[in-house]
Every structure is written in C-alpha cells, then in structure tokens.
Design a protein around this motif. Structure first.
Motif, short mmCIF file in Angstrom:
data_model
loop_
_atom_site.label_atom_id
_atom_site.label_comp_id
_atom_site.label_asym_id
_atom_site.label_seq_id
_atom_site.Cartn_x
_atom_site.Cartn_y
_atom_site.Cartn_z
N PHE A 26 46.23 70.66 -30.05
CA PHE A 26 46.39 71.96 -30.69
C PHE A 26 47.72 72.60 -30.29
CE2 PHE A 26 45.78 76.62 -30.30
CZ PHE A 26 45.72 76.91 -31.65
N ARG A 27 48.14 72.39 -29.06
CA ARG A 27 49.39 73.00 -28.58
C ARG A 27 50.61 72.37 -29.22
NH1 ARG A 27 53.28 75.14 -27.97
NH2 ARG A 27 54.25 76.10 -26.15
N TRP A 28 50.60 71.04 -29.40
CA TRP A 28 51.81 70.35 -29.85
C TRP A 28 51.70 69.73 -31.25
CZ3 TRP A 28 55.61 71.93 -27.09
CH2 TRP A 28 55.42 72.24 -25.74
N TYR A 29 50.51 69.41 -31.70
CA TYR A 29 50.36 68.78 -33.03
C TYR A 29 49.20 69.42 -33.79
CZ TYR A 29 53.01 65.34 -30.34
OH TYR A 29 53.93 64.71 -29.54
N PRO A 30 49.18 70.74 -33.98
CA PRO A 30 48.03 71.41 -34.58
C PRO A 30 47.76 70.97 -36.02
CG PRO A 30 49.92 72.89 -34.46
CD PRO A 30 50.27 71.67 -33.65
N GLU A 31 48.81 70.54 -36.72
CA GLU A 31 48.63 70.15 -38.12
C GLU A 31 47.75 68.91 -38.28
OE1 GLU A 31 52.04 67.85 -36.46
OE2 GLU A 31 51.41 69.97 -36.42
N THR A 32 47.52 68.16 -37.19
CA THR A 32 46.70 66.95 -37.27
C THR A 32 45.21 67.25 -37.12
OG1 THR A 32 46.87 66.49 -34.89
CG2 THR A 32 48.59 65.57 -36.32
N LEU A 33 44.86 68.46 -36.71
CA LEU A 33 43.45 68.81 -36.53
C LEU A 33 42.80 69.18 -37.85
CD1 LEU A 33 43.72 71.04 -33.32
CD2 LEU A 33 42.85 68.70 -33.45
N VAL A 34 41.51 68.98 -37.94
CA VAL A 34 40.75 69.41 -39.11
C VAL A 34 40.92 70.92 -39.28
CG1 VAL A 34 38.44 69.56 -40.10
CG2 VAL A 34 39.09 67.55 -38.80
N SER A 35 41.07 71.36 -40.52
CA SER A 35 41.41 72.76 -40.79
C SER A 35 40.43 73.75 -40.20
CB SER A 35 41.54 72.98 -42.30
OG SER A 35 40.31 72.68 -42.95
N SER A 36 39.13 73.45 -40.24
CA SER A 36 38.13 74.38 -39.70
C SER A 36 38.28 74.54 -38.19
CB SER A 36 36.72 73.92 -40.05
OG SER A 36 36.47 72.62 -39.54
N LEU A 37 38.51 73.42 -37.49
CA LEU A 37 38.71 73.48 -36.05
C LEU A 37 40.02 74.20 -35.73
CD1 LEU A 37 38.06 72.73 -33.14
CD2 LEU A 37 39.11 70.50 -33.54
N ARG A 38 41.06 73.89 -36.49
CA ARG A 38 42.35 74.54 -36.25
C ARG A 38 42.25 76.05 -36.46
NH1 ARG A 38 45.08 71.68 -39.47
NH2 ARG A 38 45.20 73.09 -41.26
N SER A 39 41.54 76.48 -37.49
CA SER A 39 41.39 77.91 -37.75
C SER A 39 40.66 78.60 -36.60
CB SER A 39 40.61 78.13 -39.06
OG SER A 39 41.32 77.61 -40.16
N SER A 40 39.62 77.96 -36.10
CA SER A 40 38.87 78.53 -34.98
C SER A 40 39.75 78.65 -33.74
CB SER A 40 37.65 77.65 -34.67
OG SER A 40 36.81 77.54 -35.78
N MET A 41 40.54 77.63 -33.48
CA MET A 41 41.37 77.63 -32.28
C MET A 41 42.52 78.62 -32.40
SD MET A 41 41.27 73.60 -31.24
CE MET A 41 41.78 73.90 -29.56
N VAL A 42 43.08 78.76 -33.61
CA VAL A 42 44.12 79.77 -33.83
C VAL A 42 43.55 81.16 -33.54
CG1 VAL A 42 45.48 80.93 -35.61
CG2 VAL A 42 45.51 78.44 -35.44
N TYR A 43 42.36 81.42 -34.03
CA TYR A 43 41.72 82.72 -33.84
C TYR A 43 41.50 83.03 -32.36
CZ TYR A 43 38.35 86.51 -34.45
OH TYR A 43 37.71 87.72 -34.39
N ILE A 44 41.03 82.04 -31.60
CA ILE A 44 40.70 82.28 -30.19
C ILE A 44 41.92 82.25 -29.29
CG2 ILE A 44 39.40 81.40 -28.21
CD1 ILE A 44 37.37 80.25 -30.19
#
Length: 224
Positions: free
Chosen positions: A188-206
């Motif tokens: 998430f810190r270095w390659y966030p675009e590779t994560l599934v969008s739902s997980l990425r959205s949750s992690m961006v929020y938190i």
C-alpha cells in the motif's frame, strides 16, 4: 365447503413424493445447489455491498441502491452457476467412471472445481469475482499450511517430529498474520495501484486520509 385446503395438501404431498424420489436425487441435487448458491450469495454480498457502497461510493441514493443490488445479483449468480457446473461435473465424472462402478474418484472434485472455477471466475474478472477468489485462496493457503505438517502428507512428513509439529501449529497463525499485514502495508505504501480497489479505498480512508485536516470538523466529525 371449499376444497382449497384439500387441493393444497394433495399438491404438497405430490411435491414431497417427487423430491424424495431416489431416482431423481442426482438432478434435484443440482437444483438444490443452485438454490443454495443464490441464497448464500445474496446473504453474504448484500450487507457487505450495502456498507461498502454507502460508505465509500459517491452518487445519489438511487445510484447506490442499484450498485448494491447489482453486486448482490452478481455474487448470487456466480455461486449458483459454479454450484451447477461443479455438481454436474461430479455427476458426469461418476457416470463416466466405469472402473469403479460409478463411484467418486479421489480427484473428481479437483477437476470439477477446475472447470467451474475457469467457467465462472476465470473468464470474468470483476471486483466481485476477485473478492470471492481471493477469499477462497486465503482459506486454501491456510488449509495447505495445516496439511503440510500433518503425518504422511508428503515425502518430507517423516522429518517433522511431533514436538516440531506442535511448535509449528502454535506459531503458524502469528507468523501468517504478521507477514500478511507487513506485506499489505508495504504494498500500500509503495505500490497501491496493485491492490484491489475495495481494499485500497479502505486503506486510503484509514491510513492516508487521517494525515490531512484543516479544522475540527474534518478532523473528528467528517473525514473531508
């Protein structure tokens, strides 16, 4: 006097006789599998989609409701279709197996799952199918890890002593959990675009949005 109750009772008795017919059991099993796939998929996806879409998606109430229903329908259809293909394949493989009098072979479930997995999930890469496959993969990984230390499971099983097997079982979950979170936070810190969008959205929020505010209102009451 109305004969309605008598007719209904006769109809129910007839339906009971049909579903209890042993000759029809294999085909009825397919129908039951489809039914259970629809019900389970709806129960699992609807509350998840309701929360995720209403929390993290923009749009009108009507648009969000449509997205919830679409995700629920997709999940239910996928599980129902997979159940139909899997159970049909199992039935076909048993009937084609002349060497063991129509009994199930050890790897029939593997090949039936392979066909269903490709037809339903492998050819349709959507956010819903990705989440289902990733969920299944995580559970498979945990099961394989447990099987890897069981006696007589592979050629190296004899090298694992009972004491070592006990220690591995005691420490496997802490190691798995720690490495999983270490890996996802690094990605998430270095390659966030590779994560599934739902997980990425949750992690961006938190983890990302919590670094930004310019008033008490968007510090504690609202995110932005």
């Amino acid at each position: 006097m109305s004969r309605g109750p008598d007719i209904m009772e006769a109809l129910v008795s007839r339906l009971d006789a049909i579903v209890l017919d042993r000759d029809l059991a294999p085909l009825l099993s397919l129908l039951k599998g489809v039914r259970n796939g629809v019900v389970y998929g709806s129960k699992v996806r609807f509350p998840h989609a309701l929360v995720m879409i209403f929390l993290f998606r923009s749009g009108t109430l009507r648009e969000k409701a449509k997205l919830v229903l679409k995700a629920t329908q997709t999940h239910a259809r996928n599980l129902a279709t997979f159940a139909l293909i899997y159970k049909s394949s199992m039935l076909a493989l048993r009937n084609l197996n002349t060497s063991s009098a129509g009994k199930e072979n050890r790897y029939d479930s593997f090949f039936a799952g392979l066909l269903g997995g490709y037809a339903v999930f492998g050819r349709n890469q959507t956010s819903v199918t990705q989440q289902i496959v990733i969920y299944v993969f995580a559970r498979v990984a945990l099961s394989l890890a447990k099987l890897s230390v069981e006696p007589n499971m592979h050629p190296l099983s004899h090298l694992i002593t009972p004491e070592a097997r006990s220690q591995i079982k005691d420490n496997a979950w802490p190691v798995f959990a720690s490495l999983s979170w270490a890996s996802v936070m690094y990605i998430f810190r270095w390659y966030p675009e590779t994560l599934v969008s739902s997980l990425r959205s949750s992690m961006v929020y938190i983890y990302a949005d919590s670094d930004h505010w310019n008033s008490f209102r968007n510090f504690l009451i609202h995110n932005k």
